[in-house]
Design a protein around this motif. Structure first.
Motif, PDB file in Angstrom:
ATOM      1  N   ASP A 459      47.439  28.965   3.272  1.00 25.00           N
ATOM      2  CA  ASP A 459      47.666  30.291   3.836  1.00 25.00           C
ATOM      3  C   ASP A 459      48.962  30.316   4.644  1.00 25.00           C
ATOM      4  N   SER A 460      49.213  29.249   5.399  1.00 25.68           N
ATOM      5  CA  SER A 460      50.433  29.204   6.214  1.00 25.68           C
ATOM      6  C   SER A 460      51.677  29.225   5.334  1.00 25.68           C
ATOM      7  N   LYS A 461      51.644  28.430   4.256  1.00 24.52           N
ATOM      8  CA  LYS A 461      52.801  28.400   3.355  1.00 24.52           C
ATOM      9  C   LYS A 461      52.976  29.723   2.627  1.00 24.52           C
ATOM     10  N   MET A 462      51.868  30.362   2.246  1.00 26.57           N
ATOM     11  CA  MET A 462      51.970  31.615   1.498  1.00 26.57           C
ATOM     12  C   MET A 462      52.525  32.740   2.365  1.00 26.57           C
ATOM     13  N   VAL A 463      52.229  32.709   3.671  1.00 26.35           N
ATOM     14  CA  VAL A 463      52.773  33.749   4.551  1.00 26.35           C
ATOM     15  C   VAL A 463      54.290  33.700   4.558  1.00 26.35           C
ATOM     16  N   ALA A 464      54.842  32.485   4.582  1.00 24.11           N
ATOM     17  CA  ALA A 464      56.303  32.339   4.626  1.00 24.11           C
ATOM     18  C   ALA A 464      56.930  32.390   3.246  1.00 24.11           C
ATOM     19  N   ASN A 465      56.102  32.299   2.190  1.00 22.97           N
ATOM     20  CA  ASN A 465      56.666  32.143   0.845  1.00 22.97           C
ATOM     21  C   ASN A 465      56.040  33.114  -0.146  1.00 22.97           C
ATOM     22  N   ALA A 466      55.472  34.206   0.339  1.00 27.22           N
ATOM     23  CA  ALA A 466      54.670  35.078  -0.515  1.00 27.22           C
ATOM     24  C   ALA A 466      55.465  35.692  -1.651  1.00 27.22           C
ATOM     25  N   LYS A 467      56.743  36.017  -1.379  1.00 25.94           N
ATOM     26  CA  LYS A 467      57.514  36.752  -2.388  1.00 25.94           C
ATOM     27  C   LYS A 467      58.212  35.841  -3.400  1.00 25.94           C
ATOM     28  N   ASP A 468      58.290  34.542  -3.115  1.00 26.45           N
ATOM     29  CA  ASP A 468      59.073  33.652  -3.968  1.00 26.45           C
ATOM     30  C   ASP A 468      58.242  33.031  -5.091  1.00 26.45           C
ATOM     31  N   HIS A 469      56.961  32.744  -4.842  1.00 29.99           N
ATOM     32  CA  HIS A 469      56.155  32.039  -5.837  1.00 29.99           C
ATOM     33  C   HIS A 469      54.793  32.722  -5.988  1.00 29.99           C
ATOM     34  N   GLU A 470      54.197  32.464  -7.140  1.00 29.41           N
ATOM     35  CA  GLU A 470      52.832  32.948  -7.388  1.00 29.41           C
ATOM     36  C   GLU A 470      51.856  31.826  -7.054  1.00 29.41           C
ATOM     37  N   TRP A 471      50.917  32.096  -6.153  1.00 29.87           N
ATOM     38  CA  TRP A 471      50.001  31.065  -5.649  1.00 29.87           C
ATOM     39  C   TRP A 471      48.612  31.240  -6.251  1.00 29.87           C
ATOM     40  N   GLY A 505      59.831  32.720  -8.538  1.00 23.92           N
ATOM     41  CA  GLY A 505      59.141  33.272  -9.703  1.00 23.92           C
ATOM     42  C   GLY A 505      58.179  32.287 -10.330  1.00 23.92           C
ATOM     43  N   GLY A 506      58.257  30.986  -9.950  1.00 24.05           N
ATOM     44  CA  GLY A 506      57.340  29.987 -10.489  1.00 24.05           C
ATOM     45  C   GLY A 506      55.980  30.088  -9.824  1.00 24.05           C
ATOM     46  N   SER A 507      55.060  29.249 -10.297  1.00 17.39           N
ATOM     47  CA  SER A 507      53.697  29.287  -9.765  1.00 17.39           C
ATOM     48  C   SER A 507      53.329  27.943  -9.156  1.00 17.39           C
ATOM     49  N   ILE A 508      52.475  28.011  -8.128  1.00 14.70           N
ATOM     50  CA  ILE A 508      51.953  26.818  -7.457  1.00 14.70           C
ATOM     51  C   ILE A 508      50.431  26.952  -7.449  1.00 14.70           C
ATOM     52  N   THR A 509      49.747  25.942  -7.994  1.00 16.36           N
ATOM     53  CA  THR A 509      48.298  25.979  -8.108  1.00 16.36           C
ATOM     54  C   THR A 509      47.704  24.848  -7.272  1.00 16.36           C
ATOM     55  N   VAL A 510      46.804  25.218  -6.362  1.00 16.10           N
ATOM     56  CA  VAL A 510      46.148  24.242  -5.490  1.00 16.10           C
ATOM     57  C   VAL A 510      44.656  24.282  -5.806  1.00 16.10           C
ATOM     58  N   ARG A 511      44.115  23.129  -6.208  1.00 16.07           N
ATOM     59  CA  ARG A 511      42.679  23.035  -6.505  1.00 16.07           C
ATOM     60  C   ARG A 511      42.082  21.886  -5.708  1.00 16.07           C
ATOM     61  N   MET A 512      40.848  22.052  -5.309  1.00 11.12           N
ATOM     62  CA  MET A 512      40.133  20.985  -4.620  1.00 11.12           C
ATOM     63  C   MET A 512      38.704  20.942  -5.145  1.00 11.12           C
ATOM     64  N   TRP A 513      38.227  19.735  -5.400  1.00 11.70           N
ATOM     65  CA  TRP A 513      36.859  19.571  -5.881  1.00 11.70           C
ATOM     66  C   TRP A 513      36.346  18.191  -5.433  1.00 11.70           C
ATOM     67  N   CYS A 514      35.058  17.963  -5.630  1.00  9.03           N
ATOM     68  CA  CYS A 514      34.445  16.689  -5.265  1.00  9.03           C
ATOM     69  C   CYS A 514      34.138  15.913  -6.538  1.00  9.03           C
ATOM     70  N   ASP A 515      34.539  14.652  -6.546  1.00  7.20           N
ATOM     71  CA  ASP A 515      34.333  13.779  -7.698  1.00  7.20           C
ATOM     72  C   ASP A 515      33.613  12.531  -7.210  1.00  7.20           C
ATOM     73  N   ASP A 516      32.277  12.475  -7.459  1.00  2.00           N
ATOM     74  CA  ASP A 516      31.464  11.372  -6.948  1.00  2.00           C
ATOM     75  C   ASP A 516      31.635  11.270  -5.428  1.00  2.00           C
ATOM     76  N   ALA A 517      32.141  10.143  -4.954  1.00  2.00           N
ATOM     77  CA  ALA A 517      32.258   9.936  -3.510  1.00  2.00           C
ATOM     78  C   ALA A 517      33.638  10.295  -2.989  1.00  2.00           C
ATOM     79  N   MET A 518      34.437  10.983  -3.771  1.00  2.48           N
ATOM     80  CA  MET A 518      35.810  11.302  -3.382  1.00  2.48           C
ATOM     81  C   MET A 518      36.006  12.815  -3.333  1.00  2.48           C
ATOM     82  N   ALA A 519      36.835  13.254  -2.390  1.00  4.36           N
ATOM     83  CA  ALA A 519      37.316  14.635  -2.362  1.00  4.36           C
ATOM     84  C   ALA A 519      38.722  14.627  -2.966  1.00  4.36           C
ATOM     85  N   VAL A 520      38.953  15.511  -3.928  1.00  2.92           N
ATOM     86  CA  VAL A 520      40.194  15.498  -4.699  1.00  2.92           C
ATOM     87  C   VAL A 520      40.974  16.777  -4.424  1.00  2.92           C
ATOM     88  N   ILE A 521      42.252  16.630  -4.054  1.00  6.94           N
ATOM     89  CA  ILE A 521      43.167  17.768  -3.863  1.00  6.94           C
ATOM     90  C   ILE A 521      44.264  17.642  -4.914  1.00  6.94           C
TER      91      ILE A 521
END
Length: 602
Positions: A459-471, A505-521
């Motif tokens: 959210d912090s990055k998107m506030v400063a970068n909302a118009k440059d990239h698709e999140w 104009g490019g896109s940045i995709t952030v995903r997070m999920w749990c894989d067994d005993a690990m949290a994955v970003i």
């Protein structure tokens, strides 16, 4: 001539006739295997023909019952239509009742009472007069307006009704016969009538049904009830076609198999037999050569040992069965071993000298590499420091100007403040990477909601970068034990790297999920990507893509190195992946989580 040569000549005299007979046998085996394959296909064609005959036979039996029914005898066609419609089992088959002139009376393909074609020819009269059932060939139906075949049964003359009962089949009806046979996709199975017109076909039915088959196949089917012909299909494929003509319908079932498939299978079997035969012959040759060498070795052993001694080599003594030759060989062998030990000692000293030289060269290369890295870093650092220092100097000079307007002076203060913050950030990075790499960072660990932390950073990055990239951001609730500030620094560094190297104009995709005993970003972007030669060192200090003196992206190249060090301190891993320049990059952080955590998206 040597003794071994005599033995080899005797062996050749035995092998030559055996090889000739073997070649003849392999040729016969090839022909037999080909015929065996074709017989199997012929059995399949016979089976398909019998199944079609069975379908036609059942239809003829059913038509006989209708021809002798009470409804026919009493002209109760309405009741007959209801009976036939109720017993109709397939939309691809229907029943027609026609009178002596060929005019249709009822047709279960259309509703009762629908006007049917009149006076369609002498076919009905011919069948009725002959009082013999007849299976027709391919023709265009008057009501269906499509290609069909028929089974025709006349009403007995004793009934006094000049009618013909006909069962009409759409050619697609016989596809179920094809489906009962497991065929290779390259095989073609088809049925054609007594005039050579295709009735059904497993491949290309829409294109070829209703058209004549190849003349060579048709002529062969007229000469004999079954057989095989090599021909070219209408698709242009050279095949062996096995055909069987039915005596009941005069239809012919043909199965075409590509010539290459038959020949390759036959050749494969022959090759196996040939390989076995060659193995046997090779074994015989090996045995003969073995005994020849045993005899020859008794004469050559001493000579070989003497030559080896003269050449400075040592050969193993192989007992030949002759005591005198073996004794001399052992004496020469022991002498050679003594000389070999002396040479080995000299070689060991030379090898040690080369090893020391290699170590010296490696050490010199490492020192040169370290000097080069130091020079690059000093050059890069001076370049990075010069820009903000120059901006601060210019801003201070402008502030000291007495006539400088207040708005310009404020702007100069802003420039000086930003550049000073930039310098502070660079110094902080230098201190951080030093502390992280030396293990001097102390983590203030606590239970951290990693999902909320990632969401906050995005959210912090998107506030400063909302118009440059698709999140695109998708996270889940997961708790880890770690330092919240340092984990925030890791995520911020990775996001900053994605923003820096992803064009507007490019896109940045952030995903997070749990894989067994690990949290994955996972942070994926569509930016400039990473070259394959840079990817292995992307987490090393001072690496910033292709490092050039102009440093077009700015920064010291320490962000990813700091991030990886902090992740490792938390017991996790940080990896990077890219398909290459222009294909974007993906950075993946894996951190151990508390086992009970696996929450919904934040």
């Amino acid at each position: 001539m040597k003794t071994r040569t005599y033995l080899l000549l005797m062996l050749v005299a035995i092998i030559v006739p055996v090889a000739g007979l073997s070649t003849l046998g392999l040729s016969m085996l090839l022909q037999s295997e080909r015929e065996s394959r074709l017989r199997a296909i012929e059995e399949m064609a016979n089976s398909a023909s019998l199944q079609i005959d069975s379908e036609i036979g059942r239809a003829e039996a059913a038509l006989r019952i209708v021809a002798n029914s009470r409804e026919i005898g009493t002209d109760d066609f309405a009741a007959l239509y209801r009976l036939l419609s109720a017993t109709r089992t397939s939309p691809l088959s229907w029943t027609l009742v026609a009178d002596y002139s060929g005019s249709g009376i009822i047709n279960t393909l259309v509703p009762y009472g629908t006007p049917l074609a009149r006076n369609t020819g002498r076919w009905a009269a011919d069948i009725y007069d002959a009082q013999v059932p007849r299976v027709g060939g391919y023709f265009i139906g008057a009501s269906s307006k499509r290609g069909v075949v028929s089974v025709n049964v006349p009403v007995p003359a004793a009934a006094g009704k000049k009618y013909v009962v006909t069962q009409i089949f759409d050619p697609a009806y016989f596809n179920k016969v094809f489906q009962r046979h497991v065929l290779d996709p390259d095989w073609i199975i088809g049925v054609f009538d007594a005039k050579g017109i295709s009735i059904a076909r497993s491949r290309g039915a829409a294109q070829f049904v209703g058209k004549p088959v190849r003349p060579a196949l048709y002529e062969a089917s007229r000469r004999q009830p079954s057989g095989m012909v090599a021909n070219i299909t209408r698709e242009g494929v050279q095949v062996y076609t096995v055909f069987v003509r039915s005596s009941l319908t005069s239809w012919t079932v043909a199965i075409g198999v590509p010539v290459d498939e038959i020949e390759s299978a036959a050749r494969l079997t022959t090759w196996y037999a040939a390989a076995a035969l060659l193995a046997i012959l090779g074994g015989a040759v090996s045995i003969a050569v073995f005994f020849g060498r045993r005899i020859d070795r008794a004469l050559q052993g001493a000579t070989s040992a003497a030559h080896a001694l003269a050449d400075g080599t040592v050969i193993e003594v192989v007992p030949s069965g002759l005591q005198e030759a073996d004794g001399l060989s052992h004496v020469l062998h022991r002498t050679g071993l003594a000389l070999a030990r002396e040479r080995a000692a000299r070689a060991a000293l030379e090898e040690e000298r080369e090893r020391l030289l290699d170590m010296e060269r490696s050490a010199r290369q490492r020192a040169e590499a370290q000097d080069h890295a130091k020079d690059n870093f000093i050059s890069m650092l001076s370049h990075e420091l010069r820009n903000p220092l120059a901006a601060i100097t210019n801003a201070l000079s402008a502030i000291r100007m007495p006539a400088m307007p207040a708005p310009h002076r404020d702007k100069a203060w802003d420039i000086a403040s930003r550049q000073l913050a930039h310098l502070t950030h660079m110094v902080g990075d230098l201190l951080d990477v030093r502390r992280v790499l030396s293990g001097k960072v102390t983590l203030q660990t606590a239970r951290v909601n990693l999902g909320e932390l990632v969401k906050f950073c995005c959210d912090s990055k998107m506030v400063a970068n909302a118009k440059d990239h698709e999140w695109s951001v998708s996270v889940v609730q997961a708790h880890v034990v770690g330092d919240a500030n340092r984990l925030t620094q890791v995520v911020d560094n990775i996001l900053a790297n994605a923003i820096k190297y992803t064009p507007a104009g490019g896109s940045i995709t952030v995903r997070m999920w749990c894989d067994d005993a690990m949290a994955v970003i996972e942070v994926a972007d569509t930016g400039v990507g990473i070259a394959p030669d840079v990817l292995p060192t992307i987490f090393d200090s001072l690496v910033q893509g292709p490092t050039t003196i102009d440093r077009s992206q700015g920064g010291l190249g320490l962000g990813l190195s700091i991030a990886r060090g902090l992740v490792h301190m938390h017991g996790g891993t940080l990896s990077a992946d890219s398909e290459g320049p222009g294909e974007g990059s993906t950075f993946t952080v894996r951190l151990p989580r508390e086992p009970q955590d696996a929450g919904p998206p934040v």
